[in-house]
Motif scaffolding. Structure first.
Motif, PDB file in Angstrom:
ATOM      1  N   PRO A 219     -40.500  29.049 -94.755  1.00  0.00           N
ATOM      2  CA  PRO A 219     -39.651  30.098 -94.175  1.00  0.00           C
ATOM      3  C   PRO A 219     -38.351  29.511 -93.651  1.00  0.00           C
ATOM      4  CG  PRO A 219     -41.442  29.530 -92.676  1.00  0.00           C
ATOM      5  CD  PRO A 219     -41.707  28.786 -93.952  1.00  0.00           C
ATOM      6  N   ASP A 220     -37.266  30.236 -93.806  1.00  0.00           N
ATOM      7  CA  ASP A 220     -35.984  29.800 -93.279  1.00  0.00           C
ATOM      8  C   ASP A 220     -35.332  30.966 -92.554  1.00  0.00           C
ATOM      9  OD1 ASP A 220     -33.619  30.834 -95.398  1.00  0.00           O
ATOM     10  OD2 ASP A 220     -35.629  30.687 -96.232  1.00  0.00           O
ATOM     11  N   LEU A 221     -34.358  30.668 -91.709  1.00  0.00           N
ATOM     12  CA  LEU A 221     -33.746  31.691 -90.859  1.00  0.00           C
ATOM     13  C   LEU A 221     -33.037  32.762 -91.677  1.00  0.00           C
ATOM     14  CD1 LEU A 221     -32.275  29.589 -87.895  1.00  0.00           C
ATOM     15  CD2 LEU A 221     -34.210  31.148 -87.844  1.00  0.00           C
ATOM     16  N   LEU A 222     -32.356  32.355 -92.758  1.00  0.00           N
ATOM     17  CA  LEU A 222     -31.563  33.322 -93.516  1.00  0.00           C
ATOM     18  C   LEU A 222     -32.459  34.370 -94.164  1.00  0.00           C
ATOM     19  CD1 LEU A 222     -28.924  34.344 -94.738  1.00  0.00           C
ATOM     20  CD2 LEU A 222     -29.252  32.704 -96.603  1.00  0.00           C
ATOM     21  N   HIS A 223     -33.417  33.929 -94.996  1.00  0.00           N
ATOM     22  CA  HIS A 223     -34.209  34.878 -95.766  1.00  0.00           C
ATOM     23  C   HIS A 223     -35.344  35.500 -94.956  1.00  0.00           C
ATOM     24  CE1 HIS A 223     -32.450  32.245 -98.966  1.00  0.00           C
ATOM     25  NE2 HIS A 223     -32.184  33.428 -99.464  1.00  0.00           N
ATOM     26  N   THR A 224     -35.901  34.756 -93.985  1.00  0.00           N
ATOM     27  CA  THR A 224     -37.031  35.279 -93.222  1.00  0.00           C
ATOM     28  C   THR A 224     -36.588  36.151 -92.064  1.00  0.00           C
ATOM     29  OG1 THR A 224     -38.279  33.279 -93.783  1.00  0.00           O
ATOM     30  CG2 THR A 224     -39.147  34.659 -92.012  1.00  0.00           C
ATOM     31  N   MET A 225     -35.571  35.711 -91.327  1.00  0.00           N
ATOM     32  CA  MET A 225     -35.167  36.429 -90.121  1.00  0.00           C
ATOM     33  C   MET A 225     -33.947  37.321 -90.362  1.00  0.00           C
ATOM     34  SD  MET A 225     -37.326  35.731 -87.779  1.00  0.00           S
ATOM     35  CE  MET A 225     -36.395  36.377 -86.387  1.00  0.00           C
ATOM     36  N   GLN A 226     -32.837  36.729 -90.805  1.00  0.00           N
ATOM     37  CA  GLN A 226     -31.569  37.455 -90.807  1.00  0.00           C
ATOM     38  C   GLN A 226     -31.511  38.551 -91.861  1.00  0.00           C
ATOM     39  OE1 GLN A 226     -28.670  34.323 -91.075  1.00  0.00           O
ATOM     40  NE2 GLN A 226     -29.304  33.417 -89.140  1.00  0.00           N
ATOM     41  N   ILE A 227     -31.947  38.264 -93.086  1.00  0.00           N
ATOM     42  CA  ILE A 227     -31.956  39.310 -94.108  1.00  0.00           C
ATOM     43  C   ILE A 227     -33.376  39.691 -94.482  1.00  0.00           C
ATOM     44  CG2 ILE A 227     -29.735  38.644 -95.043  1.00  0.00           C
ATOM     45  CD1 ILE A 227     -31.097  37.158 -97.261  1.00  0.00           C
ATOM     46  N   GLY A 228     -34.337  39.301 -93.641  1.00  0.00           N
ATOM     47  CA  GLY A 228     -35.730  39.673 -93.845  1.00  0.00           C
ATOM     48  C   GLY A 228     -36.183  40.637 -92.767  1.00  0.00           C
ATOM     49  N   ILE A 229     -36.645  40.077 -91.641  1.00  0.00           N
ATOM     50  CA  ILE A 229     -37.135  40.908 -90.540  1.00  0.00           C
ATOM     51  C   ILE A 229     -36.022  41.768 -89.962  1.00  0.00           C
ATOM     52  CG2 ILE A 229     -38.129  40.843 -88.224  1.00  0.00           C
ATOM     53  CD1 ILE A 229     -39.661  38.364 -89.035  1.00  0.00           C
ATOM     54  N   LEU A 230     -34.827  41.176 -89.772  1.00  0.00           N
ATOM     55  CA  LEU A 230     -33.731  41.930 -89.172  1.00  0.00           C
ATOM     56  C   LEU A 230     -33.188  43.023 -90.090  1.00  0.00           C
ATOM     57  CD1 LEU A 230     -31.667  39.241 -87.246  1.00  0.00           C
ATOM     58  CD2 LEU A 230     -33.026  41.094 -86.308  1.00  0.00           C
ATOM     59  N   ALA A 231     -33.536  42.963 -91.370  1.00  0.00           N
ATOM     60  CA  ALA A 231     -33.126  44.039 -92.272  1.00  0.00           C
ATOM     61  C   ALA A 231     -33.971  45.291 -92.056  1.00  0.00           C
ATOM     62  CB  ALA A 231     -33.234  43.582 -93.729  1.00  0.00           C
ATOM     63  N   HIS A 232     -35.169  45.136 -91.503  1.00  0.00           N
ATOM     64  CA  HIS A 232     -36.074  46.267 -91.276  1.00  0.00           C
ATOM     65  C   HIS A 232     -36.140  46.678 -89.805  1.00  0.00           C
ATOM     66  CE1 HIS A 232     -37.578  45.907 -95.389  1.00  0.00           C
ATOM     67  NE2 HIS A 232     -37.667  44.607 -95.188  1.00  0.00           N
ATOM     68  N   LEU A 233     -36.047  45.703 -88.898  1.00  0.00           N
ATOM     69  CA  LEU A 233     -36.202  45.996 -87.471  1.00  0.00           C
ATOM     70  C   LEU A 233     -35.200  47.025 -86.959  1.00  0.00           C
ATOM     71  CD1 LEU A 233     -37.692  45.371 -84.853  1.00  0.00           C
ATOM     72  CD2 LEU A 233     -36.125  43.435 -84.502  1.00  0.00           C
ATOM     73  N   PRO A 234     -33.883  46.909 -87.244  1.00  0.00           N
ATOM     74  CA  PRO A 234     -32.957  47.930 -86.744  1.00  0.00           C
ATOM     75  C   PRO A 234     -33.265  49.331 -87.266  1.00  0.00           C
ATOM     76  CG  PRO A 234     -31.760  45.979 -87.445  1.00  0.00           C
ATOM     77  CD  PRO A 234     -33.154  45.822 -87.920  1.00  0.00           C
ATOM     78  N   LYS A 235     -33.787  49.446 -88.486  1.00  0.00           N
ATOM     79  CA  LYS A 235     -34.145  50.763 -89.020  1.00  0.00           C
ATOM     80  C   LYS A 235     -35.302  51.368 -88.224  1.00  0.00           C
ATOM     81  CE  LYS A 235     -32.739  49.444 -93.696  1.00  0.00           C
ATOM     82  NZ  LYS A 235     -33.176  49.236 -95.105  1.00  0.00           N
ATOM     83  N   TRP A 236     -36.291  50.540 -87.891  1.00  0.00           N
ATOM     84  CA  TRP A 236     -37.409  51.034 -87.080  1.00  0.00           C
ATOM     85  C   TRP A 236     -36.915  51.470 -85.705  1.00  0.00           C
ATOM     86  CZ3 TRP A 236     -40.604  46.036 -88.349  1.00  0.00           C
ATOM     87  CH2 TRP A 236     -40.986  46.073 -89.687  1.00  0.00           C
ATOM     88  N   ILE A 237     -36.033  50.656 -85.117  1.00  0.00           N
ATOM     89  CA  ILE A 237     -35.502  50.996 -83.786  1.00  0.00           C
ATOM     90  C   ILE A 237     -34.690  52.280 -83.865  1.00  0.00           C
ATOM     91  CG2 ILE A 237     -33.943  50.230 -81.969  1.00  0.00           C
ATOM     92  CD1 ILE A 237     -34.733  47.360 -82.630  1.00  0.00           C
ATOM     93  N   PHE A 238     -33.891  52.437 -84.929  1.00  0.00           N
ATOM     94  CA  PHE A 238     -33.068  53.633 -85.084  1.00  0.00           C
ATOM     95  C   PHE A 238     -33.943  54.892 -85.137  1.00  0.00           C
ATOM     96  CE2 PHE A 238     -31.135  56.757 -87.959  1.00  0.00           C
ATOM     97  CZ  PHE A 238     -29.948  57.017 -87.298  1.00  0.00           C
TER      98      PHE A 238
END
Length: 296
Positions: A219-238
């Motif tokens: 796992p790496d920050l770019l694919h796992t966090m920044q364009i991975g988890i963070l790509a879905h988390l803001p939608k859930w929060i919204f």
């Protein structure tokens, strides 16, 4: 894997974990939609602080992989042949790049050991070992010659991905040595076993390198966090804020985030941004928690 390799080292030898990174890079939408697929390499003997310093030049480019043009407007038979040809070309390029690690093909290395001049001016007997390969998930499938949307570490069925599995019922690890033997058998029974394990038949360079292939994806920050988890988390929060009628407050706090150092002021709410890239995701991760807590 590295612990097992370290246990086999001779007295005074140095283990050099090789970390390779690759990522398809979009260059331009003009002049033929140009793309590149560079492969970079660094070593695990360096501290992460030094490795992340651009001025230290700790990462070097070792190859530019081919990105063949996919012509989809052809019959399915020719399309399958084209995909097979693309796979063979990719593996031939990787075979040439990784040939120093395949000791049977490189007699200049004595059982995988090299006499290397180190930064302190001394020569050391080093054993390079492929320890990690950082890439996005679809490219892992192409590199390891397995199906898309499957687990790269174990043989978990597709319908069980994401499910909790007790420790006493863990799925078996992906055995690429077994995949290689089944591929060489070239029988219907062997092909059926490969299909049940979500692997493809054919030559794969990683199956001929002394490493555990299923341990290479990291796992790496770019694919796992920044364009991975963070790509879905803001939608859930919204959707959460919208359901509880807190969306107006959430957008107001979002737009009120001030500029600070390299944080840019916000002129659009989250729902008005049509596309997020990695840099924007990285910046959003620094203030998203504060915006959410102040909105509740």
């Amino acid at each position: 894997m590295l612990i097992e390799v370290k246990a086999t080292l001779r007295l005074g030898d140095t283990l050099v974990p090789l970390i390779l990174m690759s990522d398809r890079t979009h260059l331009s939408n003009f002049a033929g939609d140009k793309k590149e697929w560079p492969v970079y390499m660094t070593i695990g003997n360096l501290s992460s602080k030094i490795r992340q310093m651009p001025s230290a030049h700790t990462v070097v480019i070792v190859a530019l992989l081919l990105i063949p043009i996919m012509n989809l407007n052809i019959p399915q038979k020719r399309l399958d042949e084209q995909r097979q040809t693309n796979h063979e070309v990719l593996n031939e390029v990787l075979r040439r790049v990784l040939q120093p690690l395949t000791f049977k093909l490189n007699p200049s290395a004595e059982s995988g050991y090299y006499n290397v001049l180190c930064a302190d001016g001394n020569f050391r007997c080093c054993n390079p070992d492929l320890a990690a390969w950082l890439e996005e998930c679809p490219a892992y499938s192409d590199l390891h010659h397995v199906e898309r949307h499957v687990c790269l570490w174990c043989e978990c069925p597709k319908n069980e991905l994401g499910d909790y599995v007790p420790s006493d019922k863990q799925h078996p690890r992906g055995d690429h040595n077994l995949y290689s033997r089944l591929s060489d058998a070239n029988t219907k029974a062997a092909d059926a076993k490969l299909w049940s394990r979500h692997a493809h038949r054919g030559f794969n360079v990683f199956r001929h390198i002394p490493c555990i292939v299923s341990d290479l994806p990291k796992p790496d920050l770019l694919h796992t966090m920044q364009i991975g988890i963070l790509a879905h988390l803001p939608k859930w929060i919204f959707h959460f804020m919208k359901t509880h009628e807190w969306l107006d407050k959430y957008n107001a706090i979002w737009l009120s985030v001030p500029a600070y150092h390299d944080l840019t002021p916000k002129n659009k709410s989250y729902e008005d941004v049509s596309q997020w890239n990695g840099k924007e995701m990285k910046e959003m991760s620094r203030y998203l928690l504060g915006v959410v807590t102040q909105s509740l």
